[in-house]
Design a protein around this motif. Sequence first.
Motif, PDB file in Angstrom:
ATOM      1  N   ASN A  58     -31.482   5.754  12.902  1.00 30.35           N
ATOM      2  CA  ASN A  58     -30.813   5.753  14.200  1.00 30.35           C
ATOM      3  C   ASN A  58     -29.366   6.228  14.018  1.00 30.35           C
ATOM      4  OD1 ASN A  58     -29.462   5.100  16.598  1.00 30.35           O
ATOM      5  ND2 ASN A  58     -30.752   3.317  16.981  1.00 30.35           N
ATOM      6  N   TYR A 372     -25.617  -2.797  26.319  1.00 32.94           N
ATOM      7  CA  TYR A 372     -24.693  -3.213  25.260  1.00 32.94           C
ATOM      8  C   TYR A 372     -24.134  -4.610  25.541  1.00 32.94           C
ATOM      9  CZ  TYR A 372     -20.181  -3.074  22.673  1.00 32.94           C
ATOM     10  OH  TYR A 372     -19.096  -3.350  21.874  1.00 32.94           O
ATOM     11  N   ASN A 375     -26.866  -7.294  25.097  1.00 38.43           N
ATOM     12  CA  ASN A 375     -27.191  -7.541  23.690  1.00 38.43           C
ATOM     13  C   ASN A 375     -26.115  -8.382  23.009  1.00 38.43           C
ATOM     14  OD1 ASN A 375     -29.589  -6.098  23.859  1.00 38.43           O
ATOM     15  ND2 ASN A 375     -28.661  -4.181  23.173  1.00 38.43           N
ATOM     16  N   ALA A 409     -35.110  -9.294  17.430  1.00 40.61           N
ATOM     17  CA  ALA A 409     -34.773  -8.369  18.513  1.00 40.61           C
ATOM     18  C   ALA A 409     -33.291  -8.420  18.838  1.00 40.61           C
ATOM     19  CB  ALA A 409     -35.596  -8.703  19.764  1.00 40.61           C
ATOM     20  N   ASN A 412     -31.229  -7.968  14.523  1.00 46.44           N
ATOM     21  CA  ASN A 412     -31.426  -6.756  13.729  1.00 46.44           C
ATOM     22  C   ASN A 412     -30.908  -5.507  14.425  1.00 46.44           C
ATOM     23  OD1 ASN A 412     -32.516  -8.166  11.627  1.00 46.44           O
ATOM     24  ND2 ASN A 412     -34.429  -7.008  11.525  1.00 46.44           N
ATOM     25  N   GLN A 413     -30.316  -5.658  15.596  1.00 51.14           N
ATOM     26  CA  GLN A 413     -29.689  -4.515  16.247  1.00 51.14           C
ATOM     27  C   GLN A 413     -28.380  -4.179  15.537  1.00 51.14           C
ATOM     28  OE1 GLN A 413     -29.515  -4.047  20.420  1.00 51.14           O
ATOM     29  NE2 GLN A 413     -31.093  -5.579  20.842  1.00 51.14           N
ATOM     30  N   TRP A 414     -28.102  -2.887  15.398  1.00 47.99           N
ATOM     31  CA  TRP A 414     -26.896  -2.479  14.682  1.00 47.99           C
ATOM     32  C   TRP A 414     -25.643  -3.103  15.297  1.00 47.99           C
ATOM     33  CZ3 TRP A 414     -27.411  -0.971  10.051  1.00 47.99           C
ATOM     34  CH2 TRP A 414     -28.426  -0.111   9.644  1.00 47.99           C
ATOM     35  N   ASP A 415     -25.563  -3.159  16.615  1.00 48.78           N
ATOM     36  CA  ASP A 415     -24.355  -3.689  17.257  1.00 48.78           C
ATOM     37  C   ASP A 415     -24.175  -5.182  17.066  1.00 48.78           C
ATOM     38  OD1 ASP A 415     -23.506  -1.247  18.189  1.00 48.78           O
ATOM     39  OD2 ASP A 415     -24.419  -1.460  20.168  1.00 48.78           O
ATOM     40  N   ASN A 416     -25.190  -5.856  16.564  1.00 42.52           N
ATOM     41  CA  ASN A 416     -25.122  -7.308  16.392  1.00 42.52           C
ATOM     42  C   ASN A 416     -25.138  -7.741  14.928  1.00 42.52           C
ATOM     43  OD1 ASN A 416     -25.207  -7.432  19.162  1.00 42.52           O
ATOM     44  ND2 ASN A 416     -27.339  -8.057  19.300  1.00 42.52           N
ATOM     45  N   ARG A 417     -25.036  -6.780  14.020  1.00 42.92           N
ATOM     46  CA  ARG A 417     -25.099  -7.136  12.602  1.00 42.92           C
ATOM     47  C   ARG A 417     -23.833  -7.896  12.175  1.00 42.92           C
ATOM     48  NH1 ARG A 417     -29.571  -8.007  10.708  1.00 42.92           N
ATOM     49  NH2 ARG A 417     -28.799  -7.715   8.586  1.00 42.92           N
TER      50      ARG A 417
END
Length: 675
Positions: A58, A372, A375, A409, A412-417
């Motif tokens: 991604n 965004y 999330n 869900a 593992n989202q990039w914005d939540n790492r």
Amino acid sequence: MRKVTSELFGLGILMLSVPFAAVAQQADNYSFTADSKAATSFTRDANKAVYNQLDFNNKTAFEDSRKGLIAPLANNGVIDGGVFNAPGLNFMQDKQAPESVNPSLWRHAQLANYGGLFKVTDHIYQVRGQDLSNLTIIETKTGIVLYDVEYSPKALAASIALYEQHRGKKPLRGVIISHSHADHFGGIDGIYAAGLAKPEDFKSGKIPLIAPQGFLEEAVAENVSAGNIMVRRASYQYGNVLQPGERGIITGALGPALANDNSGLPIPNKSITKDGEKVTIDGVDFVFYLAPQSEAPSEMVMYIPQWKALSMAEDVNHLQHNIYTLRGAQTRDAKVWAKYIGEAVARWGGDAQVQFGPHTWPVWGNQNVVEYLKNQRDVYQSLYDTTLRYANYGYRPDDIAEHAQLPKAVFNQWDNRPYYGNTRNNLKSTYVRNLGWYDGNATELARYPDAERGKRYVEAMGGEQKVLDAALASFKKGDYRFAVDLLNNIVAYDGNNKDANYLMADAFEQLGYQEENALYRNWYLGAAVELRKGGITSNGLSTTSPEVIAALPPELFVNYLGMLVDQIKAEKAGNATINLKLSSGAKFALDLHNGVLNRVPDFQAPKADATLEISQADLLAFASGKSSLDELESAGKAKITGDKAAVGKLNGIFALNLKNNMNLVLPLQPENRVK
């Protein structure tokens, strides 16, 4: 041997069962040296596993983080004097992650460290990559408004110069500070260096300087009253004690790094005190909503209706943030944090076309902005709900941190790492925020402090060599967490066992190499440097310069001095009641009683022993031992009426000789101990 991995955090850190038996021969083939070490096989395997846990194909974030680039940073982003080194923090661009860096953190560094002047949308520009925070420039009808002004005055001046080079010099019409953290206001003096304003322009209100309600009190509480220890811890958290490189600092996560500079402290002339408050600056409407106790105790978000532009301040970022920050601060409220983001979706979800903030990069398009926000909201709501649910089953904070199951869900989202806020830390911190530090096990009530506890453990295990052998066995099996836990029993009371220091440093180093969290990596590697050097000297960070302290509002200034009273010396000095009159017109009744300097603002005691008239700067000089009362009186800088001996009891009771070089892993140095 059974291996247990944590699917919850996807860090790939191996947890291995390790025998406690002493293995003296282990030391025969291990090098106890002060040298940095390469990644071990356990670390290499842990970092390789990350590629299978996340979607590295991604590339959307790479496109967004580079969108709107107008020009790269001037002078390659180098600010002389060791203040900032952007090239050193961009060595990872277009390269594969090395074995000594978690690939997910490496990817984030490629995004967060990328700098230059960017166009966000019509009228809104940002300079990113010149400090930990962004400078946002909002073009109004005839000038500009600056939104958050970085940490470093020198970095801010460089950012302004870059903007002016490409957009022209425009008059300053206002400054907006989103919240009470120094990386958003510390650069204020850079405005003067850039020639955009003079201090009196803000003092008079000619140029509005806007901040949320409670800003100044919270900024002083965090950056001045607790400033000395906090800035020391910040130097580890942000990697200021490290060199950029594959075995050093990779990123500060919110931005490339915290500039190595002294910060300033702005005094707002306009406070936002209610939700929906609208302020019009040079033809542009700014609508503010308060968000206290979210990412900062004093924080506000902002919407610009004309351009459908939203800024959620630091409440949303392209990462998971801290519920409790390792540099030390009030623990934040994950529940209200999620609530504010949810309210933003409800309030602006149908309109907002861009979300920009003081960290990381913007999001464009209504659908993308809403997704965004949702999330990010889910992260903090999940942390709160999960912690309380597990706590109500009887789980303790450490157990929750290690074993709680969280939805992939979301996490593992990039914005939540967890590049900035560590998920384990956030779960524990949410427990502490709601239930306090005590976990219900009475053992915690009887626990010795580390040094006393360590001595007893080492004795029980058969001496330091036995502990060292057991720690080496753990290290060689890849259980670095238990290795440092064992070795801390020695290091907590004995800083002279070089083998223990070096092995602990090596174990910290491997933990740092595996970390996806930038702050944990920096802290682990900073701890390793301290252990190898036998302590680290002071650094260039400071939020408590004499200029900042002397410029504090009177009540905050007097409270700061009261906090620094050596109460044992003051107790010996005896009691006294003193009316203090500052040259600014502020008045206080000081009651030195039983060693405590009590203070009542806007009051004069009717039966005071004496009255002292003096300026804040001269009172600070007296308190710090730079000037005596006799010298100040002779120079006409102080006036004492009544019993001069009562005022003399203040002499020598202030402990202003704080040093910014204290050990954080090794035992505290003698010069940093309370005398």
